[in-house]
Design a protein around this motif. Structure first.
Motif, PDB file in Angstrom:
ATOM      1  N   LEU A  69       0.833  -1.201   0.000  1.00  0.00           N
ATOM      2  CA  LEU A  69       0.000   0.000   0.000  1.00  0.00           C
ATOM      3  C   LEU A  69       0.868   1.252   0.000  1.00  0.00           C
ATOM      4  O   LEU A  69       0.624   2.201  -0.754  1.00  0.00           O
ATOM      5  N   GLN A  70       1.900   1.245   0.831  1.00  0.00           N
ATOM      6  CA  GLN A  70       2.803   2.397   0.887  1.00  0.00           C
ATOM      7  C   GLN A  70       3.551   2.575  -0.430  1.00  0.00           C
ATOM      8  O   GLN A  70       3.718   3.708  -0.908  1.00  0.00           O
ATOM      9  N   ALA A  71       3.997   1.469  -1.021  1.00  0.00           N
ATOM     10  CA  ALA A  71       4.724   1.552  -2.294  1.00  0.00           C
ATOM     11  C   ALA A  71       3.848   2.165  -3.383  1.00  0.00           C
ATOM     12  O   ALA A  71       4.309   2.989  -4.184  1.00  0.00           O
ATOM     13  N   PHE A  72       2.581   1.754  -3.406  1.00  0.00           N
ATOM     14  CA  PHE A  72       1.676   2.316  -4.406  1.00  0.00           C
ATOM     15  C   PHE A  72       1.530   3.826  -4.229  1.00  0.00           C
ATOM     16  O   PHE A  72       1.666   4.598  -5.194  1.00  0.00           O
ATOM     17  N   TRP A  73       1.242   4.257  -3.007  1.00  0.00           N
ATOM     18  CA  TRP A  73       1.009   5.682  -2.792  1.00  0.00           C
ATOM     19  C   TRP A  73       2.272   6.505  -2.979  1.00  0.00           C
ATOM     20  O   TRP A  73       2.212   7.667  -3.412  1.00  0.00           O
ATOM     21  N   SER A  74       3.426   5.930  -2.692  1.00  0.00           N
ATOM     22  CA  SER A  74       4.679   6.631  -2.949  1.00  0.00           C
ATOM     23  C   SER A  74       4.840   6.892  -4.447  1.00  0.00           C
ATOM     24  O   SER A  74       5.203   8.004  -4.873  1.00  0.00           O
ATOM     25  N   ASP A  75       4.542   5.866  -5.250  1.00  0.00           N
ATOM     26  CA  ASP A  75       4.621   6.034  -6.703  1.00  0.00           C
ATOM     27  C   ASP A  75       3.545   6.996  -7.206  1.00  0.00           C
ATOM     28  O   ASP A  75       3.787   7.811  -8.104  1.00  0.00           O
ATOM     29  N   TYR A  76       2.346   6.877  -6.636  1.00  0.00           N
ATOM     30  CA  TYR A  76       1.249   7.758  -7.046  1.00  0.00           C
ATOM     31  C   TYR A  76       1.628   9.224  -6.831  1.00  0.00           C
ATOM     32  O   TYR A  76       1.463  10.072  -7.727  1.00  0.00           O
ATOM     33  N   PHE A  77       2.128   9.565  -5.642  1.00  0.00           N
ATOM     34  CA  PHE A  77       2.467  10.961  -5.359  1.00  0.00           C
ATOM     35  C   PHE A  77       3.644  11.416  -6.202  1.00  0.00           C
ATOM     36  O   PHE A  77       3.690  12.572  -6.648  1.00  0.00           O
ATOM     37  N   SER A  78       4.594  10.525  -6.458  1.00  0.00           N
ATOM     38  CA  SER A  78       5.723  10.886  -7.298  1.00  0.00           C
ATOM     39  C   SER A  78       5.256  11.269  -8.705  1.00  0.00           C
ATOM     40  O   SER A  78       5.725  12.255  -9.289  1.00  0.00           O
ATOM     41  N   LYS A  79       4.305  10.509  -9.239  1.00  0.00           N
ATOM     42  CA  LYS A  79       3.769  10.806 -10.566  1.00  0.00           C
ATOM     43  C   LYS A  79       2.775  11.965 -10.536  1.00  0.00           C
ATOM     44  O   LYS A  79       2.368  12.467 -11.595  1.00  0.00           O
ATOM     45  N   SER A  80       2.381  12.374  -9.334  1.00  0.00           N
ATOM     46  CA  SER A  80       1.467  13.503  -9.174  1.00  0.00           C
ATOM     47  C   SER A  80       2.201  14.750  -8.695  1.00  0.00           C
ATOM     48  O   SER A  80       1.625  15.620  -8.024  1.00  0.00           O
TER      49      SER A  80
END
Length: 276
Positions: free
Chosen positions: A248-259
């Motif tokens: 879950l943390q890995a997903f949101w880390s990538d999400y915010f990086s791309k955002s």
């Protein structure tokens, strides 16, 4: 009384506030030059599908406290799902004006300076009251019975608040379980009783395919409440598998990086370090 205690007091008592987007009275006067721009902006985003324990509510108050000082701006925004009478809304926002430089103050008459100093000394109190009332209103509207949680769409919409800020230092505090539950994706398992072990890359492709990436304007992001389930908020008995939470943390880390943002800390559910 400590500022954190003062903020929590305003959060738990007093009339609820809605839509106060000019919560701090400006000290600008025709006899004064323009104030320097604010250096920091804090955006507090509260997911109303995520009930918080009193301890986590206090943690939010403690982390808002350092930003209610001269030279900072703040906003408190709520979201849940686009159903059942809940929607995204700015509950309060305000700006605490930066002090005038010494060389500028030297050219201002003493009576004007006295009035200015008294006005600016009142701004932190006004900000604490507005932010506290907004948080209280947010918590009062929180419910684990809301059927859906449109986190992707809500964050995309809310990100415009911080993107347009002229502040050099932008901080976003997301108060949410970070468990998407919409027509796009569902991060729950066992009918909402546990967190599903997601595949971060696959989920991120789903976000991109549905054009749901946001733009946070280079902000730093902190999360309080990640993976928090309704049973856990009530009695602390829910179990979250560490591998599931890592995904879950890995997903949101990538999400915010791309955002256009950086995830600094992912509180599961509490932060281990204060928001800076």
């Amino acid at each position: 009384m400590k500022w954190s205690a003062l903020l929590l007091q305003f959060c738990l008592a007093g009339a609820a506030l809605a839509g106060n987007t000019d919560a701090v009275r400006s000290c600008q006067d025709k006899q004064l030059p323009p104030f320097p721009p604010t250096a920091r902006e804090l955006l507090v985003v509260v997911d109303q599908t995520t009930p918080l324990s009193p301890a986590l509510q206090q943690s939010v108050a403690n982390n808002v406290k350092p930003f209610l000082v001269a030279g900072s701006s703040f906003s408190v925004v709520v979201f849940s799902a686009y159903t059942q009478g809940h929607y995204t809304e700015v509950l309060a926002s305000g700006k605490l004006e930066s002090p005038l430089p010494a060389e500028v103050r030297n050219d201002i008459a003493k009576p004007v300076l006295t009035k200015l100093d008294q006005c600016q000394q009142r701004q932190p109190q006004q900000a604490a009251q507005a932010a506290g009332q907004a948080l209280r209103a947010a918590y009062q509207g929180t419910s684990s019975n809301i059927a859906k949680s449109d986190i992707y769409a809500s964050l995309k919409a809310i990100s415009s608040v911080i993107k347009q800020s002229a502040a050099q230092d932008k901080i976003v505090l997301v108060v949410s379980d970070m468990l998407e539950n919409s027509s796009v994706a569902n991060f729950y398992a066992e009918q909402g009783k546990s967190v599903r072990n997601i595949a971060p890359a696959k989920e991120l492709r789903t976000v991109e395919d549905n054009h749901l990436l946001a733009d946070f304007g280079g902000a730093r992001v902190y999360v309080i409440g990640a993976g928090l389930l309704a049973d856990e908020a009530a009695n602390g008995k829910s179990y979250r598998d560490p591998k599931t939470m890592q995904s879950l943390q890995a997903f949101w880390s990538d999400y915010f990086s791309k955002s256009n943002a950086k995830l600094v800390e992912f509180g599961q559910p509490a932060l281990l370090n204060p928001v800076r």
